[in-house]
Write an enzyme that holds these catalytic residues in place. Structure first.
Site, PDB file in Angstrom:
ATOM      1  N   ASN A   1       0.845  -1.191   0.000  1.00 50.73           N
ATOM      2  CA  ASN A   1       0.000   0.000   0.000  1.00 50.73           C
ATOM      3  C   ASN A   1       0.882   1.244   0.000  1.00 50.73           C
ATOM      4  O   ASN A   1       2.107   1.147   0.058  1.00 50.73           O
ATOM      5  CB  ASN A   1      -0.978  -0.028   1.193  1.00 50.73           C
ATOM      6  CG  ASN A   1      -0.263   0.020   2.521  1.00 50.73           C
ATOM      7  OD1 ASN A   1       0.336   1.027   2.885  1.00 50.73           O
ATOM      8  ND2 ASN A   1      -0.291  -1.096   3.255  1.00 50.73           N
ATOM      9  N   ARG A   2       0.259   2.396  -0.077  1.00 50.05           N
ATOM     10  CA  ARG A   2       1.011   3.631  -0.308  1.00 50.05           C
ATOM     11  C   ARG A   2       1.514   4.311   0.959  1.00 50.05           C
ATOM     12  O   ARG A   2       2.010   5.434   0.895  1.00 50.05           O
ATOM     13  CB  ARG A   2       0.139   4.630  -1.083  1.00 50.05           C
ATOM     14  CG  ARG A   2      -0.229   4.167  -2.462  1.00 50.05           C
ATOM     15  CD  ARG A   2      -0.977   5.249  -3.214  1.00 50.05           C
ATOM     16  NE  ARG A   2      -1.596   4.736  -4.422  1.00 50.05           N
ATOM     17  CZ  ARG A   2      -0.944   4.509  -5.562  1.00 50.05           C
ATOM     18  NH1 ARG A   2       0.359   4.764  -5.633  1.00 50.05           N
ATOM     19  NH2 ARG A   2      -1.578   4.030  -6.600  1.00 50.05           N
TER      20      ARG A   2
END
Ligand code: C5P
Length: 230
Positions: free
Chosen positions: A30-31
Protein backbone atom coordinates in the site's frame (compact mmCIF):
# COMPACT_ATOMS: atom_id res chain seq x y z
CA UNK A 1 6.85 22.28 29.68
CA UNK A 2 6.93 19.40 27.25
CA UNK A 3 10.65 18.76 27.60
CA UNK A 4 11.19 15.13 28.45
CA UNK A 5 7.61 14.77 29.70
CA UNK A 6 7.57 11.20 28.34
CA UNK A 7 10.61 10.13 30.37
CA UNK A 8 10.10 6.75 32.02
CA UNK A 9 7.67 5.53 29.34
CA UNK A 10 8.40 2.73 26.89
CA UNK A 11 6.48 3.55 23.72
CA UNK A 12 6.16 1.38 20.64
CA UNK A 13 5.31 2.95 17.30
CA UNK A 14 4.58 1.02 14.09
CA UNK A 15 5.28 2.70 10.77
CA UNK A 16 4.84 2.05 7.07
CA UNK A 17 2.71 -0.34 5.08
CA UNK A 18 3.02 -4.09 5.30
CA UNK A 19 4.14 -6.10 2.26
CA UNK A 20 2.42 -9.40 1.73
CA UNK A 21 4.42 -11.71 -0.55
CA UNK A 22 2.94 -13.26 -3.71
CA UNK A 23 6.20 -14.91 -4.73
CA UNK A 24 9.91 -14.25 -4.02
CA UNK A 25 9.90 -10.98 -6.00
CA UNK A 26 6.36 -9.59 -5.72
CA UNK A 27 4.12 -8.42 -2.93
CA UNK A 28 0.78 -6.78 -2.25
CA UNK A 29 1.45 -3.42 -0.62
CA UNK A 30 0.00 0.00 0.00
CA UNK A 31 1.01 3.63 -0.31
CA UNK A 32 1.86 4.34 3.32
CA UNK A 33 5.23 6.13 3.46
CA UNK A 34 5.85 5.65 7.18
CA UNK A 35 6.53 9.39 7.64
CA UNK A 36 3.94 9.93 10.35
CA UNK A 37 5.17 6.92 12.32
CA UNK A 38 8.78 8.11 12.07
CA UNK A 39 7.75 11.59 13.23
CA UNK A 40 5.91 10.06 16.20
CA UNK A 41 8.96 8.00 17.14
CA UNK A 42 11.38 10.91 16.74
CA UNK A 43 9.24 13.26 18.85
CA UNK A 44 8.71 10.64 21.57
CA UNK A 45 12.47 10.12 21.83
CA UNK A 46 13.02 13.90 22.00
CA UNK A 47 10.45 14.03 24.79
CA UNK A 48 12.39 11.44 26.77
CA UNK A 49 10.57 8.17 26.02
CA UNK A 50 12.26 4.85 25.43
CA UNK A 51 11.15 4.19 21.83
CA UNK A 52 10.79 0.99 19.84
CA UNK A 53 10.02 1.69 16.18
CA UNK A 54 8.61 -1.28 14.26
CA UNK A 55 8.92 -0.33 10.61
CA UNK A 56 8.39 -1.75 7.14
CA UNK A 57 10.43 0.98 5.43
CA UNK A 58 14.19 1.21 5.05
CA UNK A 59 14.55 4.73 6.45
CA UNK A 60 17.11 4.71 9.32
CA UNK A 61 15.70 5.06 12.82
CA UNK A 62 15.52 8.58 14.28
CA UNK A 63 18.06 9.32 17.04
CA UNK A 64 17.44 7.35 20.20
CA UNK A 65 14.93 4.89 18.70
CA UNK A 66 15.44 1.12 18.60
CA UNK A 67 14.44 -0.09 15.13
CA UNK A 68 12.79 -3.45 14.40
CA UNK A 69 12.44 -4.06 10.65
CA UNK A 70 9.49 -6.14 9.48
CA UNK A 71 7.70 -6.77 6.19
CA UNK A 72 4.47 -8.62 6.72
CA UNK A 73 1.50 -8.16 9.01
CA UNK A 74 2.37 -11.43 10.76
CA UNK A 75 5.93 -10.21 11.46
CA UNK A 76 4.64 -6.86 12.62
CA UNK A 77 2.22 -8.63 14.95
CA UNK A 78 5.02 -10.73 16.47
CA UNK A 79 7.17 -7.62 17.03
CA UNK A 80 4.33 -5.71 18.68
CA UNK A 81 3.23 -8.58 20.93
CA UNK A 82 6.84 -9.31 21.99
CA UNK A 83 7.35 -5.79 23.32
CA UNK A 84 6.18 -4.82 26.76
CA UNK A 85 5.33 -1.20 26.03
CA UNK A 86 3.36 1.32 28.10
CA UNK A 87 1.95 2.93 24.95
CA UNK A 88 1.39 1.32 21.54
CA UNK A 89 0.78 3.62 18.58
CA UNK A 90 -0.40 1.68 15.55
CA UNK A 91 0.47 4.13 12.78
CA UNK A 92 1.32 1.37 10.31
CA UNK A 93 -1.03 0.54 7.46
CA UNK A 94 -1.45 -3.16 8.14
CA UNK A 95 -2.79 -5.18 5.21
CA UNK A 96 -6.18 -6.66 5.98
CA UNK A 97 -5.47 -9.60 3.65
CA UNK A 98 -2.47 -11.62 2.50
CA UNK A 99 -2.07 -14.20 -0.26
CA UNK A 100 -2.94 -17.57 1.24
CA UNK A 101 0.21 -19.11 -0.24
CA UNK A 102 3.34 -17.24 -1.32
CA UNK A 103 4.73 -19.09 -4.36
CA UNK A 104 8.25 -20.39 -3.70
CA UNK A 105 9.32 -19.57 -7.28
CA UNK A 106 8.47 -16.55 -9.40
CA UNK A 107 5.01 -16.77 -10.93
CA UNK A 108 5.38 -17.01 -14.73
CA UNK A 109 3.19 -16.27 -17.69
CA UNK A 110 2.28 -19.46 -19.51
CA UNK A 111 3.10 -19.78 -23.19
CA UNK A 112 0.72 -22.65 -23.66
CA UNK A 113 -1.04 -21.94 -27.00
CA UNK A 114 -4.06 -23.81 -25.71
CA UNK A 115 -4.45 -21.30 -22.83
CA UNK A 116 -3.04 -17.99 -24.05
CA UNK A 117 -5.09 -15.96 -21.57
CA UNK A 118 -4.43 -18.09 -18.47
CA UNK A 119 -3.88 -16.04 -15.32
CA UNK A 120 -2.94 -17.09 -11.83
CA UNK A 121 -5.70 -16.98 -9.24
CA UNK A 122 -4.52 -15.58 -5.92
CA UNK A 123 -6.64 -16.46 -2.94
CA UNK A 124 -6.43 -14.03 -0.05
CA UNK A 125 -6.88 -14.78 3.63
CA UNK A 126 -7.50 -12.39 6.49
CA UNK A 127 -4.61 -11.05 8.49
CA UNK A 128 -5.00 -10.85 12.25
CA UNK A 129 -6.19 -7.47 13.49
CA UNK A 130 -3.31 -6.51 15.78
CA UNK A 131 -5.09 -3.65 17.53
CA UNK A 132 -8.11 -5.84 18.18
CA UNK A 133 -5.78 -8.44 19.66
CA UNK A 134 -4.12 -5.84 21.89
CA UNK A 135 -7.57 -4.72 23.05
CA UNK A 136 -8.48 -8.31 23.93
CA UNK A 137 -5.21 -8.84 25.80
CA UNK A 138 -5.79 -5.66 27.71
CA UNK A 139 -8.87 -7.30 29.16
CA UNK A 140 -6.47 -9.97 30.39
CA UNK A 141 -4.40 -7.67 32.53
CA UNK A 142 -1.88 -5.88 30.31
CA UNK A 143 -2.38 -2.16 30.31
CA UNK A 144 -0.77 -0.36 27.41
CA UNK A 145 -2.39 2.86 26.25
CA UNK A 146 -3.57 2.08 22.70
CA UNK A 147 -3.57 4.59 19.87
CA UNK A 148 -5.13 3.68 16.52
CA UNK A 149 -5.02 5.37 13.16
CA UNK A 150 -7.87 5.61 10.70
CA UNK A 151 -7.17 6.59 7.12
CA UNK A 152 -10.59 7.53 5.86
CA UNK A 153 -12.20 9.09 2.85
CA UNK A 154 -15.38 11.10 3.24
CA UNK A 155 -18.15 9.68 1.05
CA UNK A 156 -21.94 9.34 0.68
CA UNK A 157 -21.97 7.14 3.80
CA UNK A 158 -20.58 9.95 5.92
CA UNK A 159 -17.73 12.29 6.73
CA UNK A 160 -14.24 11.29 7.85
CA UNK A 161 -15.36 11.96 11.43
CA UNK A 162 -18.48 9.76 11.06
CA UNK A 163 -16.32 6.88 9.81
CA UNK A 164 -13.82 7.46 12.60
CA UNK A 165 -16.57 7.34 15.25
CA UNK A 166 -17.90 4.06 13.93
CA UNK A 167 -14.35 2.69 13.91
CA UNK A 168 -14.04 3.68 17.59
CA UNK A 169 -17.23 1.78 18.33
CA UNK A 170 -15.69 -1.34 16.80
CA UNK A 171 -12.14 -0.80 18.11
CA UNK A 172 -12.36 1.08 21.41
CA UNK A 173 -8.82 2.41 21.55
CA UNK A 174 -7.86 5.24 23.93
CA UNK A 175 -7.13 7.65 21.11
CA UNK A 176 -7.98 7.48 17.42
CA UNK A 177 -6.08 9.60 14.93
CA UNK A 178 -8.25 10.02 11.84
CA UNK A 179 -6.86 11.47 8.67
CA UNK A 180 -8.28 12.15 5.27
CA UNK A 181 -6.76 10.10 2.45
CA UNK A 182 -7.30 9.63 -1.24
CA UNK A 183 -6.49 11.75 -4.31
CA UNK A 184 -2.86 12.13 -3.23
CA UNK A 185 -3.88 13.52 0.18
CA UNK A 186 -1.74 12.55 3.19
CA UNK A 187 0.05 9.40 1.97
CA UNK A 188 3.61 10.52 1.30
CA UNK A 189 2.75 14.18 1.78
CA UNK A 190 4.45 16.43 4.28
CA UNK A 191 1.40 18.28 5.55
CA UNK A 192 -1.66 16.58 6.91
CA UNK A 193 -4.97 17.36 8.62
CA UNK A 194 -6.01 14.98 11.38
CA UNK A 195 -8.80 14.64 13.91
CA UNK A 196 -7.88 13.31 17.37
CA UNK A 197 -10.81 11.43 18.89
CA UNK A 198 -10.87 10.42 22.53
CA UNK A 199 -11.69 6.80 23.23
CA UNK A 200 -15.27 7.44 24.31
CA UNK A 201 -15.86 9.51 21.16
CA UNK A 202 -16.90 12.44 23.31
CA UNK A 203 -14.27 14.89 22.14
CA UNK A 204 -12.52 15.55 18.90
CA UNK A 205 -9.72 17.94 18.27
CA UNK A 206 -8.64 19.04 14.78
CA UNK A 207 -4.98 19.56 13.93
CA UNK A 208 -3.61 21.10 10.77
CA UNK A 209 -2.96 21.33 7.98
CA UNK A 210 0.34 20.85 9.76
CA UNK A 211 3.57 18.99 9.26
CA UNK A 212 3.88 15.51 10.68
CA UNK A 213 6.14 16.65 13.55
CA UNK A 214 3.42 19.05 14.74
CA UNK A 215 0.86 16.26 14.47
CA UNK A 216 3.20 13.97 16.42
CA UNK A 217 3.49 16.49 19.26
CA UNK A 218 -0.31 16.81 19.38
CA UNK A 219 -0.70 13.03 19.55
CA UNK A 220 1.77 12.74 22.46
CA UNK A 221 0.07 15.68 24.21
CA UNK A 222 -3.23 13.78 23.90
CA UNK A 223 -1.65 10.57 25.20
CA UNK A 224 -0.38 12.51 28.23
CA UNK A 225 -3.85 13.98 28.79
CA UNK A 226 -5.60 10.62 28.55
CA UNK A 227 -3.20 8.76 30.76
CA UNK A 228 -1.38 11.34 32.86
CA UNK A 229 -0.14 8.72 35.29
CA UNK A 230 1.46 6.29 32.86
O1 C5P B 1 -10.14 -0.96 11.01
P1 C5P B 1 -8.91 -0.36 10.42
O2 C5P B 1 -8.02 -1.38 9.73
O3 C5P B 1 -9.15 0.80 9.50
O4 C5P B 1 -8.13 0.21 11.68
C1 C5P B 1 -6.93 0.88 11.49
C2 C5P B 1 -6.09 0.73 12.71
O5 C5P B 1 -5.97 -0.64 13.06
C3 C5P B 1 -4.69 1.23 12.48
O6 C5P B 1 -4.20 1.76 13.70
C4 C5P B 1 -3.94 -0.03 12.08
O7 C5P B 1 -2.54 0.07 12.38
C5 C5P B 1 -4.62 -1.08 12.90
N1 C5P B 1 -4.68 -2.40 12.27
C6 C5P B 1 -4.16 -3.49 12.94
N2 C5P B 1 -4.20 -4.73 12.35
C7 C5P B 1 -4.79 -4.90 11.16
C8 C5P B 1 -5.34 -3.80 10.48
C9 C5P B 1 -5.26 -2.56 11.06
O8 C5P B 1 -3.65 -3.33 14.05
N3 C5P B 1 -4.82 -6.11 10.61
Amino acid sequence: ARDRDLAGLHVLVTAGGTREPLDPVRYLGNRSSGKQGYALAAVAAQRGAQVTLVSTVSTPAPPGCALVRVETALQLRDAVLAADADVVVMAAAVADFRPEHAATAKIKKTFDPAAPDAVPVVRLVRNPDILAELLTRRGEGTTPVLVGFAAETGDEQGSVLDHARSKLARKPVDLLVANEVGDGVTFGQDDTTVHLLSGDGSSSHDIGPADKTTVAHAVWDAVRAIAPTV
